[in-house]
Design an enzyme around this catalytic site. Structure first.
Site, PDB file in Angstrom:
ATOM      1  N   PRO A  13       0.623  -1.355   0.289  1.00  0.00           N
ATOM      2  CA  PRO A  13       0.241  -0.082   0.112  1.00  0.00           C
ATOM      3  C   PRO A  13       1.082   1.308   0.146  1.00  0.00           C
ATOM      4  O   PRO A  13       1.790   1.260   0.365  1.00  0.00           O
ATOM      5  CB  PRO A  13      -1.187   0.101   1.076  1.00  0.00           C
ATOM      6  N   ASN A  14       0.874   2.190  -0.412  1.00  0.00           N
ATOM      7  CA  ASN A  14       0.906   3.321  -0.610  1.00  0.00           C
ATOM      8  C   ASN A  14       1.788   3.919  -1.924  1.00  0.00           C
ATOM      9  O   ASN A  14       3.012   4.454  -1.932  1.00  0.00           O
ATOM     10  CB  ASN A  14       0.950   4.230  -0.030  1.00  0.00           C
ATOM     11  N   ARG A  21       5.113  10.685  -2.562  1.00  0.00           N
ATOM     12  CA  ARG A  21       5.153  10.598  -0.689  1.00  0.00           C
ATOM     13  C   ARG A  21       6.475  11.115  -0.386  1.00  0.00           C
ATOM     14  O   ARG A  21       7.070  10.068  -0.511  1.00  0.00           O
ATOM     15  CB  ARG A  21       4.164   8.837  -0.650  1.00  0.00           C
ATOM     16  N   TYR A  26      11.488   8.754   1.292  1.00  0.00           N
ATOM     17  CA  TYR A  26      11.379   7.527   0.988  1.00  0.00           C
ATOM     18  C   TYR A  26      12.152   7.428  -0.586  1.00  0.00           C
ATOM     19  O   TYR A  26      12.059   6.917  -1.227  1.00  0.00           O
ATOM     20  CB  TYR A  26       9.764   7.264   0.318  1.00  0.00           C
ATOM     21  N   ASN A  78       7.824  -5.879  -0.956  1.00  0.00           N
ATOM     22  CA  ASN A  78       7.972  -4.595  -0.109  1.00  0.00           C
ATOM     23  C   ASN A  78       6.595  -4.432   0.104  1.00  0.00           C
ATOM     24  O   ASN A  78       5.602  -4.148  -0.316  1.00  0.00           O
ATOM     25  CB  ASN A  78       8.906  -3.112  -1.280  1.00  0.00           C
ATOM     26  N   ALA A  81       3.048  -0.905   4.775  1.00  0.00           N
ATOM     27  CA  ALA A  81       2.314  -0.720   5.682  1.00  0.00           C
ATOM     28  C   ALA A  81       2.151  -2.492   6.535  1.00  0.00           C
ATOM     29  O   ALA A  81       2.296  -2.833   7.381  1.00  0.00           O
ATOM     30  CB  ALA A  81       1.704   0.586   6.259  1.00  0.00           C
ATOM     31  N   HIS A  84       3.786  -4.553   8.843  1.00  0.00           N
ATOM     32  CA  HIS A  84       3.896  -4.669  10.622  1.00  0.00           C
ATOM     33  C   HIS A  84       2.886  -5.000  11.059  1.00  0.00           C
ATOM     34  O   HIS A  84       2.449  -4.975  12.656  1.00  0.00           O
ATOM     35  CB  HIS A  84       4.218  -3.183  11.095  1.00  0.00           C
ATOM     36  N   GLU A 102      12.442  -9.348   1.814  1.00  0.00           N
ATOM     37  CA  GLU A 102      11.696  -8.407   1.812  1.00  0.00           C
ATOM     38  C   GLU A 102      12.922  -7.097   1.855  1.00  0.00           C
ATOM     39  O   GLU A 102      13.920  -7.122   1.987  1.00  0.00           O
ATOM     40  CB  GLU A 102      11.703  -8.720   3.708  1.00  0.00           C
ATOM     41  N   HIS A 104      13.207  -2.673   1.718  1.00  0.00           N
ATOM     42  CA  HIS A 104      12.021  -1.301   2.579  1.00  0.00           C
ATOM     43  C   HIS A 104      13.351  -0.301   1.626  1.00  0.00           C
ATOM     44  O   HIS A 104      14.275  -0.392   2.609  1.00  0.00           O
ATOM     45  CB  HIS A 104      12.048  -1.824   3.991  1.00  0.00           C
ATOM     46  N   LEU A 105      12.281   0.598   1.502  1.00  0.00           N
ATOM     47  CA  LEU A 105      13.137   2.036   0.783  1.00  0.00           C
ATOM     48  C   LEU A 105      13.923   2.458   2.465  1.00  0.00           C
ATOM     49  O   LEU A 105      15.263   3.286   2.133  1.00  0.00           O
ATOM     50  CB  LEU A 105      12.500   2.931   0.181  1.00  0.00           C
ATOM     51  N   SER A 106      12.797   2.527   3.703  1.00  0.00           N
ATOM     52  CA  SER A 106      13.646   3.110   4.875  1.00  0.00           C
ATOM     53  C   SER A 106      14.333   2.339   5.791  1.00  0.00           C
ATOM     54  O   SER A 106      14.338   1.274   4.859  1.00  0.00           O
ATOM     55  CB  SER A 106      12.576   4.325   5.545  1.00  0.00           C
ATOM     56  N   ARG A 111      12.467   4.095  12.771  1.00  0.00           N
ATOM     57  CA  ARG A 111      11.604   4.623  12.789  1.00  0.00           C
ATOM     58  C   ARG A 111      10.753   4.486  13.711  1.00  0.00           C
ATOM     59  O   ARG A 111      11.343   3.973  14.800  1.00  0.00           O
ATOM     60  CB  ARG A 111      10.606   4.779  11.409  1.00  0.00           C
TER      61      ARG A 111
HETATM   62  C1  DQA Z   1       8.356   0.588   3.908  1.00  0.00           C
HETATM   63  C2  DQA Z   1       8.299   0.408   5.182  1.00  0.00           C
HETATM   64  C3  DQA Z   1       6.748   0.814   6.289  1.00  0.00           C
HETATM   65  O1  DQA Z   1       6.935   1.103   7.299  1.00  0.00           O
HETATM   66  C4  DQA Z   1       6.039   2.402   5.429  1.00  0.00           C
HETATM   67  O2  DQA Z   1       4.759   1.687   6.473  1.00  0.00           O
HETATM   68  C5  DQA Z   1       6.430   2.183   3.525  1.00  0.00           C
HETATM   69  C6  DQA Z   1       7.306   1.944   3.206  1.00  0.00           C
HETATM   70  C7  DQA Z   1       9.551   1.717   2.983  1.00  0.00           C
HETATM   71  O3  DQA Z   1       9.315   0.944   2.106  1.00  0.00           O
HETATM   72  O4  DQA Z   1      10.255   2.003   3.776  1.00  0.00           O
HETATM   73  O5  DQA Z   1       5.133   2.496   3.331  1.00  0.00           O
HETATM   74  O6  DQA Z   1       7.947  -0.430   3.724  1.00  0.00           O
END
Ligand code: DQA
Length: 146
Positions: A13-14, A21, A26, A78, A81, A84, A102, A104-106, A111
């Site tokens: 998502p997102n 965003r 990101y 990825n 959200a 979690h 897995e 994640h960009l961040s 965080r």
């Molecule tokens: C994310 C990290 C997640 O905590 C967050 O909800 C995202 C992006 C990342 O790629 O850093 O939507 O997966």
């Protein structure tokens, strides 16, 4: 000639809003930019990609199942959200028996506390986090070598 090995790249998502965003977290690449670089790299590595994004948890579960049915050799995910929150994604990753990386960009560990737990990490082959869009390319290199 044999068909090149297939790798699924799933985005949660997102991530369709990448580029717009929170670019300070990101980065400024869009998902299309990332996909373009992955396709280029895939060509060099001799693998085929199926790249998808959805804002719906069930789509991601279905696509994990599909990856197995299509004979994919690995999945890069990825889950955003859902990382979690999703026992369903944890179970799906476990169920398909494919190596899952897995991404994640961040760096979620650096965080908010609610991002510190991943339902994917314990069933993934490995996790790449905090390296921005480069993480996807590193994951692809790893997936191609698994
Ligand atoms: C994310 C990290 C997640 O905590 C967050 O909800 C995202 C992006 C990342 O790629 O850093 O939507 O997966």
């Amino acid at each position: 000639m044999a068909t090149p090995p297939l790798i699924y790249v799933l985005n949660g998502p997102n991530l369709n809003l990448l580029g717009l965003r929170e670019p300070e977290i990101y980065g400024s690449d869009t998902l299309d930019d990332i996909a373009e670089r992955l396709e280029e790299r895939a060509g060099a590595l001799g693998v085929r990609l199926e790249i998808r994004q959805s804002n719906h948890e069930g789509h991601l579960v279905d696509w994990l199942h599909e990856a197995r049915l299509q004979g994919a050799k690995a999945v890069i995910i990825n889950a955003a959200a859902f990382t979690h929150t999703s026992v369903a994604l944890h179970d799906a990753v476990k169920a398909i028996g494919l190596p899952v990386i897995e991404v994640h960009l961040s760096n979620p560990q650096a965080r908010e506390p609610f991002r510190h737990h991943s339902y994917i990490a314990s069933v993934a082959r490995g996790t790449i986090a905090g390296l921005g869009a480069l993480g996807y390319e590193l994951a692809l290199d790893a997936a191609a070598r698994l």
